[in-house]
Design a protein around this motif. Structure first.
Motif, mmCIF file in Angstrom:
data_model
loop_
_atom_site.group_PDB
_atom_site.id
_atom_site.type_symbol
_atom_site.label_atom_id
_atom_site.label_comp_id
_atom_site.label_asym_id
_atom_site.label_seq_id
_atom_site.Cartn_x
_atom_site.Cartn_y
_atom_site.Cartn_z
ATOM 1 N N UNK A 133 -17.190 -19.549 6.780
ATOM 2 C CA UNK A 133 -16.084 -19.003 7.569
ATOM 3 C C UNK A 133 -15.157 -18.133 6.722
ATOM 4 N N UNK A 134 -14.867 -18.595 5.521
ATOM 5 C CA UNK A 134 -13.978 -17.830 4.639
ATOM 6 C C UNK A 134 -14.600 -16.492 4.266
ATOM 7 N N UNK A 135 -15.865 -16.525 3.919
ATOM 8 C CA UNK A 135 -16.547 -15.298 3.486
ATOM 9 C C UNK A 135 -16.631 -14.284 4.621
ATOM 10 N N UNK A 136 -17.022 -14.759 5.815
ATOM 11 C CA UNK A 136 -17.208 -13.844 6.939
ATOM 12 C C UNK A 136 -15.870 -13.305 7.432
ATOM 13 N N UNK A 137 -14.898 -14.199 7.602
ATOM 14 C CA UNK A 137 -13.606 -13.799 8.169
ATOM 15 C C UNK A 137 -12.810 -12.942 7.197
ATOM 16 N N UNK A 138 -12.789 -13.343 5.944
ATOM 17 C CA UNK A 138 -11.941 -12.657 4.966
ATOM 18 C C UNK A 138 -12.649 -11.501 4.271
ATOM 19 N N UNK A 139 -13.957 -11.419 4.434
ATOM 20 C CA UNK A 139 -14.720 -10.277 3.901
ATOM 21 C C UNK A 139 -14.437 -10.036 2.414
ATOM 22 N N UNK A 140 -14.640 -11.063 1.640
ATOM 23 C CA UNK A 140 -14.431 -11.012 0.186
ATOM 24 C C UNK A 140 -12.958 -10.845 -0.206
ATOM 25 N N UNK A 141 -12.105 -10.691 0.801
ATOM 26 C CA UNK A 141 -10.669 -10.761 0.575
ATOM 27 C C UNK A 141 -10.144 -9.828 -0.502
ATOM 28 N N UNK A 142 -10.491 -8.565 -0.408
ATOM 29 C CA UNK A 142 -10.069 -7.563 -1.396
ATOM 30 C C UNK A 142 -8.546 -7.485 -1.511
ATOM 31 N N UNK A 143 -7.884 -7.421 -0.366
ATOM 32 C CA UNK A 143 -6.425 -7.286 -0.375
ATOM 33 C C UNK A 143 -5.769 -8.521 -0.964
ATOM 34 N N UNK A 144 -6.209 -9.693 -0.515
ATOM 35 C CA UNK A 144 -5.605 -10.941 -0.982
ATOM 36 C C UNK A 144 -5.690 -11.072 -2.503
ATOM 37 N N UNK A 145 -6.812 -10.660 -3.052
ATOM 38 C CA UNK A 145 -6.990 -10.753 -4.501
ATOM 39 C C UNK A 145 -6.139 -9.747 -5.259
ATOM 40 N N UNK A 146 -5.673 -8.682 -4.573
ATOM 41 C CA UNK A 146 -4.882 -7.651 -5.236
ATOM 42 C C UNK A 146 -3.382 -7.811 -5.011
ATOM 43 N N UNK A 147 -3.002 -8.694 -4.093
ATOM 44 C CA UNK A 147 -1.593 -8.811 -3.735
ATOM 45 C C UNK A 147 -0.709 -9.166 -4.932
ATOM 46 N N UNK A 148 -1.255 -9.940 -5.836
ATOM 47 C CA UNK A 148 -0.460 -10.307 -7.011
ATOM 48 C C UNK A 148 -0.151 -9.083 -7.881
ATOM 49 N N UNK A 149 -0.975 -8.028 -7.764
ATOM 50 C CA UNK A 149 -0.719 -6.798 -8.515
ATOM 51 C C UNK A 149 0.485 -6.031 -7.954
ATOM 52 N N UNK A 150 0.703 -6.147 -6.648
ATOM 53 C CA UNK A 150 1.727 -5.317 -6.007
ATOM 54 C C UNK A 150 2.983 -6.078 -5.600
ATOM 55 N N UNK A 151 2.881 -7.378 -5.383
ATOM 56 C CA UNK A 151 4.046 -8.139 -4.962
ATOM 57 C C UNK A 151 5.007 -8.343 -6.128
ATOM 58 N N UNK A 152 6.278 -8.057 -5.894
ATOM 59 C CA UNK A 152 7.292 -8.239 -6.923
ATOM 60 C C UNK A 152 7.178 -7.265 -8.079
ATOM 61 N N UNK A 153 6.344 -6.236 -7.899
ATOM 62 C CA UNK A 153 6.088 -5.295 -8.991
ATOM 63 C C UNK A 153 6.324 -3.853 -8.551
ATOM 64 N N UNK A 154 7.022 -3.703 -7.438
ATOM 65 C CA UNK A 154 7.134 -2.387 -6.813
ATOM 66 C C UNK A 154 7.881 -1.378 -7.685
ATOM 67 N N UNK A 155 9.004 -1.802 -8.276
ATOM 68 C CA UNK A 155 9.795 -0.865 -9.097
ATOM 69 C C UNK A 155 8.999 -0.387 -10.306
ATOM 70 N N UNK A 156 8.215 -1.279 -10.897
ATOM 71 C CA UNK A 156 7.374 -0.893 -12.041
ATOM 72 C C UNK A 156 6.263 0.065 -11.612
ATOM 73 N N UNK A 157 5.721 -0.141 -10.420
ATOM 74 C CA UNK A 157 4.678 0.744 -9.901
ATOM 75 C C UNK A 157 5.241 2.147 -9.721
ATOM 76 N N UNK A 158 6.427 2.254 -9.095
ATOM 77 C CA UNK A 158 7.056 3.554 -8.867
ATOM 78 C C UNK A 158 7.328 4.257 -10.194
#
Length: 336
Positions: A133-158
């Motif tokens: 169910x996790x694999x099919x529904x979340x489709x390898x969850x690309x976004x979820x695995x990357x969220x830690x890169x972007x959350x709370x890091x917005x000013x540094x990204x800019x």
């Protein structure tokens, strides 16, 4: 012996899983749950935008082609990456409005509950149920695995995106402060136009230390310095006014004007009236921009000096009323 056989049978059933995903989905409840979970899946489009910005921000040697991939994020066309003026007019405030919403955590919790209830004693089936169910529904969850890169890091990204843009299109030193009014093309052209060569020790923003060349860009810097130290009295808008002042005057001075302003810390007599009028126009322009920005943000705005103006006007009205009262009283007395 009989009890032992029952135990072995239970153990084997606990150890047995599904032969395939197809077998798992042959159970109508599992198929129905999969469809239900798939319909609940939510990933906001902003997630992909923020991930693309992050990927650009961490590039070591970005190219114009790399830049073109993030231009649509700012409401521009990919081809606009080739236009230095459009690149340096990018509105980075747009990024603050992006919100990456991903309901992965709630779906994982729901999957875990479902599989626990569906296979309470069959450990392997329970685990495979969660995996399928996790694999099919979340489709390898690309976004979820990357969220830690972007959350709370917005000013540094800019900040890193801006640095990478500067590595693609190198701007003249000290020119960043002028970008709200000047175009990038103007600044580069001004940096390449030499007005003269200074004949003494070079200091401040007057010239390039290596060559002592006074450029048109140096003229803008000198005019900006003059404005900041001699004109500005509005702490919030003063620097914006001075950037406007430098932009409207830097083409109107020659080499001798520039060194006069730099050395005397005042305007040449021939420029005073014109430049003071330009300064007032810049005040009005920046004030209009401030009022517009406040209206867009709050739905209303007031003049920077409205409170003081109201007090002044009220004082004048009170004085006029007192004068009228005294005059009328005196006339009545004279008539008697």
């Amino acid at each position: 012996m009989k009890n032992y056989s029952v135990f072995i049978a239970l153990l084997l059933s606990a150890c047995g899983g599904f032969d395939s995903k197809q077998e798992f989905l042959q159970d109508s409840q599992n198929a129905k749950k999969l469809a239900e979970l798939s319909n609940k899946r939510i990933i906001s489009s902003d997630c992909d935008k923020l991930i693309k910005l992050y990927d650009f921000a961490v590039l070591k040697s970005p190219t114009i082609e790399d830049l073109s991939k993030i231009m649509p994020i700012f409401g521009l066309k990919a081809d606009d990456a080739k236009n230095i003026d459009k690149v340096y007019k990018i509105d980075f405030d747009k990024i603050d409005k992006y919100n990456c919403y991903d309901n992965t955590d709630s779906l994982l919790h729901e999957i875990e509950q479902y599989c626990n209830n569906k296979y309470p004693t069959e450990l392997f089936k329970r685990d495979e149920c969660e995996d399928y169910l996790s694999y099919i529904v979340l489709n390898n969850n690309y976004v979820y695995n990357r969220k830690q890169d972007i959350e709370g890091n917005r000013s540094n990204i800019i900040y890193s995106v801006k640095l990478n843009i500067q590595s693609i299109y190198i701007m003249p030193e000290k020119a960043d402060k002028f970008l709200p009014e000047f175009t990038a093309t103007e600044l580069i052209k001004a940096d390449n136009e030499v007005l003269g060569t200074y004949d003494s020790d070079c200091y401040g923003n007057l010239c390039e230390h290596a060559t002592q060349n006074v450029t048109r860009l140096n003229a803008a810097l000198v005019l900006y310095d003059y404005c900041v130290y001699n004109k500005t009295f509005l702490p919030n808008d003063g620097y914006d006014i001075c950037v406007c002042f430098a932009h409207e005057t830097y083409q109107k001075v020659n080499y001798k004007n520039v060194i006069y302003i730099h050395e005397k810390k005042e305007l040449p007599q021939s420029k005073k009236t014109e430049f003071n009028q330009i300064y007032k126009k810049c005040e009005q322009k920046i004030e209009k921009q401030r009022i517009k920005a406040e209206k867009e943000r709050y739905g209303e705005a007031k003049s920077a000096n409205s409170d003081e103006n109201n007090v002044f006007i009220e004082a004048l009205e009170n004085t006029a009323w007192a004068h009228r009262t005294i005059t009328e009283t005196r006339k009545k007395a004279e008539n008697k």
